[in-house]
Structure formats: structure tokens, C-alpha cells
Design a protein around this motif. Sequence first.
Motif, short mmCIF file in Angstrom:
data_model
loop_
_atom_site.label_atom_id
_atom_site.label_comp_id
_atom_site.label_asym_id
_atom_site.label_seq_id
_atom_site.Cartn_x
_atom_site.Cartn_y
_atom_site.Cartn_z
N GLY A 115 0.66 -1.24 0.08
CA GLY A 115 0.03 -0.18 -0.11
C GLY A 115 0.78 1.28 0.06
O GLY A 115 0.06 2.35 0.02
N VAL A 116 2.13 1.19 -0.03
CA VAL A 116 3.11 2.37 0.19
C VAL A 116 2.63 3.35 -1.15
O VAL A 116 2.91 4.53 -0.83
CB VAL A 116 4.67 1.92 0.37
N ASN A 117 2.46 2.75 -2.25
CA ASN A 117 1.89 3.66 -3.33
C ASN A 117 0.65 4.28 -3.37
O ASN A 117 0.68 5.34 -3.88
CB ASN A 117 2.03 2.66 -4.58
N GLU A 118 -0.28 3.89 -2.36
CA GLU A 118 -1.44 4.68 -2.16
C GLU A 118 -1.74 5.32 -1.02
O GLU A 118 -2.39 6.28 -0.84
CB GLU A 118 -2.46 3.53 -2.34
N PHE A 119 -0.84 4.62 0.21
CA PHE A 119 -1.17 5.25 1.36
C PHE A 119 0.20 5.00 2.17
O PHE A 119 1.03 4.12 1.88
CB PHE A 119 -2.34 4.77 2.24
N ASP A 120 0.20 5.46 3.31
CA ASP A 120 1.26 5.15 4.31
C ASP A 120 1.11 3.56 4.79
O ASP A 120 0.39 3.27 5.48
CB ASP A 120 1.43 6.16 5.57
N ASN A 121 2.05 2.67 4.33
CA ASN A 121 2.02 1.36 4.66
C ASN A 121 2.22 1.08 6.30
O ASN A 121 2.05 0.17 6.80
CB ASN A 121 2.82 0.43 3.88
N LYS A 122 2.35 2.12 7.11
CA LYS A 122 2.81 1.96 8.37
C LYS A 122 1.52 2.59 9.16
O LYS A 122 1.62 3.00 10.52
CB LYS A 122 4.06 2.66 8.96
N PHE A 123 0.32 2.51 8.43
CA PHE A 123 -1.06 3.05 9.03
C PHE A 123 -1.30 2.29 10.04
O PHE A 123 -0.94 1.03 10.32
CB PHE A 123 -2.11 3.09 7.91
N ARG A 124 -2.24 2.92 10.94
CA ARG A 124 -2.93 2.26 12.00
C ARG A 124 -4.32 2.25 11.98
O ARG A 124 -5.01 3.15 11.17
CB ARG A 124 -2.48 3.04 13.24
#
Length: 723
Positions: free
Chosen positions: A134-143
Amino acid sequence: MTIAIKTDLSSLNESQREAVISEDKRLLVLAGAGSGKTKTLLQKLIYLIEEKGVSPSNILAITFTKNATNEMIDRLIISADQSGGYERQLFDKRRSFADKQQERFTQQKKYKWIEGLTIKTFHGFCFSILRNYGVNEFDNKFRIIGDEKKDAEEELSKYAAPEIVFEVMHKLLIEQCENTEYLLQLKRYILDYLIDKIHLKQVDPQYLPKDGKYFTTLNGTKVRSKSEQFIADWFYRHSIKFEYEPLLNVKDFSFTPDFYIPDANLYIEHISDKSYPMRDKEEQFKKGNLLLVKTYESMTKDSALFNHTLDNIVKNRLPADYHKTVSINFKEEFHGYQEDVKDFVQQVIRITDMIKVENIDIDTVLEKARKDQHERVRNFYELAIQIVKKYNHYCTNKSYLDFNDLISTSTSLFKNHIDIANRYKNKYQYILVDEFQDVNNLQVELIKLLLTESTQLFCVGDDWQSIYGFRGSNVSYIVEFESHFTNARTIKLNLNYRSTQNIVGASNEVIKHNKFKVDKDVYASKRSEHKIVVYSGATEEENIQFCFDKVKELLKDGLNNEDILFLYRRSKMFAPYFYRFKDEHIKVSSKTIHAAKGLEAKVVFIIGLKEGHGGFPDIWLEDRIFHVIKKANHDLLIEEERRLFYVAITRAKDKLFLITEKGNESSFLKEIPEIFTVKTSTPIKSVVEKVITCSKCFSQLENLWVVCPYCGEKTNKEENNDK
């Protein structure tokens, strides 16, 4: 050592076997209640691996709840474990939940074919997509931000945000209220529609106060009209002290002018078509040499003009050094109204979810709301959409995703990054979806993005059990499956293994009254002499006593507490039953019907089957506010209530008790043919007293008389007693 997987298809009926071995690329297994749909799905999964040689890594099984995921994994482990040890541990009541979780994890690792499968909830699956790619769409370290501190899915809970949705929304609302204009508009909305409920006063007399003062002003004063409220609010906004309807006696009589402004020594009378004649009052003002200004209802039609009028009337008469602005804050303005503010926030949360599930542009929603015929709806969205936008921005800034975002962001990722979408399309050649009747728009869009022409989509569900429309599920995806997925085929599982023929027959007859459904002829494999018992108590106490006596009888006959299940439409229905059983030290499995979906019990009691408010069906035509996003249809709502009743009936394996109210029976009960039921109730005493009469002269006799004193005829007591 290699352990063989159980692949024997001989235990399947013809329809189940057809579904398992089918090569159709788009297949819906339409399964009636108790027809073994989960068993069929699992057998399909095992068949693919064992007979078709499909790699477990190429199979995706999607469920709706973590419990369903665990149950699926448990059944697969039991299938592989020839020793039977895991099954014994799983049902050992002495073992803790944590122990069972750990054992499941260990066993999953032990059997590599099970470990290689992807069995996840929609949310769990999307979480893994975004965490990995998901790093290309959003922060992949999301919560993950949820409605509660503890999330139901343990694997996701360790990634929970430090705050919940309500806390963020409430905080953003307070922040927005730093804008004085917004704060006062919000207070006006809460006072009008949550406190005074002025939208209900026109249609329901119970909301009309006796003194006629049902409009609350910004400073808490109760006034008689919307126009007077406008005037009082204008004073408040400009920090001008006022008295409403002060008692005044100049010379001849006492009366109450509408407003008095002490700092301007000014009286204001607001004239409307409901006002009393002013001539006598005006004479009193002249005699007292008092300053009176009149405003008129016609002025209120143009708020800018009315503002200008008030400005000219009042401000020119105030002292030159009079302060013109007022410092107000959220805490003071909403002191005493915190619960109402919470209600407003909950409504904003609800429309936020609906906007996401229905996949509608926020500005489109606002534009539609502005055209609504009701001021209340227009005002709500003017206030709410500002908070929704702030919330979305806040979550993006903090790298938060809520549960709808997990799916919509995964969908967006696949649309915007074909390479990542292809990775998943190539990986999962077989996609199995359980409980397909509960899917919503976002989930179906995600599924479609995973499909290729060679992918087999195997969906299992029952349109008759679609009961989550209020959460956004869309029953049309299963009812009209073949229009949503090209070249699709449907196989029906019609044999119910759970319930007796009376229970199955009754449930079939009830659901026939729904129009939007797929027709199925479900029949029972079990025979029983027990009919469904319909009990009509004259009072709730009688119903409770009947149920209590029956439960004691069932327990005495050898049933366990877990064999008996009480179901109800809403939790409050069970409260009096709960306390009675608690007092008698009887412990009664009990759930709302929604929570009981997927469960079964030997004996089921369905309580609260009465008509009207607080009964079942419970048609809840939601606030018009929500209709801006998704229109409610009364006919569809009653059909969902009937599906809910169907779910409740089909939880029963052997015996079913339907508890109603004498003279106010649920309309659903009338849909069950009498052939399936036996009806019982406490008889109503006769209002006609027994009278003993002489057989010869027909004179009224006393009970103990042997001979008629009027004609001498000998009485026949036996004959009289039979009358």
C-alpha cells in the motif's frame, strides 16, 4: 510422515456434490438455512487441493467475521487430524480461550497445506494488501481507527490507533467551534432539533408545551415563535442584554411586551398574525412616555433585511461605549447539552460511514442536501460535512484508516497500480466467499478487481438470511447474482439438516411473503411430532411465567442450559425475563436475532412477537437525514424484518416456542399456517355468572336449595351444574 486429507464426497447430497466438483467460473451456491453451506465450502476447498492439485497458496477464502475464519480453520484441522485430539481440545470446556487460540496457531503451522491457504475476513485481507503493497497509495505503516478501543480481530488490534472515531470527531467539532459563527449555528441546530424537536411539534401534540413557549434561544430563554427566537439570538450574538415578556404596569392594566432592552431603555413588540390587538398597549406606552418599537413578521422573510432593521432599531439607542462583540466558547455554550452534542457527533459518524460504503462524493452529498425540502436536513449537512472533511483530512494526516477505508484504499490501489492488481489476480485462481448475502458495494467492487476470465469465484450464501441492510449490505448482489457476474450459474442447496419439518415448513411459508428473493423449495431431513407452540399471554408476567415453567420442564427432561436459546428483536425485550431467571438461579442462552445468526439450539424461544412499537416486526424508518445518502423503502424494510424472523425460526433444531401478546399478535404469526402450530394461552374468565334456575317455573334458585320454594319442584343439582 504424510497424513492424507479426508476427501470423501460420499457424505454430500447431490446438490452439494455438484457444487463441489463444478468447474463454473462464476458460481453461487444458494443455501437454505441448515443446509450445510459451510461444509460444502470447506469440502470445495479440500477437493481443489486433494483432487485438482491446486496449490493452497492459489486459494483465497473470504469470511465476514474472525469467528467464522477460526471456525473454518478449526474444521480443516479436524479434517486433517486423524487422531481426533484437536477436536477434543477444541470442545474441552476446561481449556481457556487463549489456550485454544495458541493450539489453533500451532496446528495451522503443523499442516503446511492449511498454513498455505489465505483464509481471512475482508478487513484482514485488505490489511495485508496495504501493509505489503500500500505504500504507493497510502502510508503502509498506517494504524486502524475503530469505534471501540479493542477491535474484534486480534491480528489487527495491535495496529489500533491510540484514539477512536468518536474521540477524533468530537475533538474536531470543538476545534471547528472556535469559529463563532459555526458554534452558534451548531447550538441553534441542537436547541431546535435535539432539545426542542420543533420538527415534531407540528405533527405530534405531545411535544407542545402548555405555555406555548417551545423555541429555545441561544441564552436559554423560551420564546413563542421562530421570529422571536431570531430577535433574541440577534441580541445574544451582539452581547445585548434583554428581558423577554417582562411584566409591565404603566397606569391602567398589566401586560407583557415581547422584549425590553435595559441598556437602551427600549421596548420591542413583534407583530404577527397571532398577535393580540396593539391599540390599548400603545396608549399605555404613550401615557408612560416609554419608547416602543414594532417589528413585523413580514420582515423575517429576508434575514439580511431583518438584521439591518434590528441594527438600526437597537444599536443607535445604545451608549456610545457599548461593547459590540461577545467572547463565547464551546464549553460554556454547551454546558448541560453534552449528551445532545454526542448525539450530533454519532449522526456525523453514521453519515461518514454511509458516504464511504455507498461510495459517494462528499460535495455531491452536500449539494443534494442543500436541495432538500426540510430546513432541518439542510442545516444538518451544512454543519456535518465540514466535520466529515476535517475528519478525512485528519485521518490521512495521522496515517489512520478505518474499516471502510481498508477496503476502499485497497480498491484504489488495484485501480491505480495495475502491476499490484495483477500480482493478486495471478496469485488467487480460486476465490471462495462465505455469507455472500451480506456483501456491500465496496466489497463487491474489490472482488471484481481480483477476477480474471480464468478465476473461479465460488460464493455461498442465503438471500433469505440477508439481515444487515442497516450496515450497508446489499441483498441485490445475491438475488441478482447472474446480472452482477456474467456467465454465472446458481446451485441451490434445499435440504435442511438442522430443523424438523414443522419448523422448516413454517419458515418457508413466512418467507414466501417476500417479493425480492430467489425462490427455493427447502425441505427437512428430520421428522418430529412436535408442533411449534404459540403462547399468547394476557400480560408480560404470564409470558414470563410460561417460559419459566417450560424451561424448568425442559431441564428436568435432561436438556442442558446451552440447549435452550432465547431470541429477541431488541435487547430490552429480554430484561424482565433475565431478572426472573436470575432470581431463580437458572442460567438461559439469550441473544438478539442479529447476534444469533449462524447459531443453533435444540429449543428456541422467540419472545416479543407483538405488533407495534417495541414489537416485531420493528420497522424503523430512519431519520430523513440519512435518506439524503440512501433512500429507505418501507417495503424493503419489512422484507428485511421478515428475513430476520426467518433467521430466528431456523435457529431451532427440535422445538420452537413463539411468545406473543393476546389481542396484539405480531403480523408475522399470521403468516404461519395452523398446520404447523399449536396455540395456547391463559383463558379469559367468563363475564357471565352461572345462574341456577327452577326447571318448572324458571325462578332463580340458591345453590344449596333442594326444593324450589316458589313452586315446590325438586331441583336437579347435577343438571344445573352442567349449565
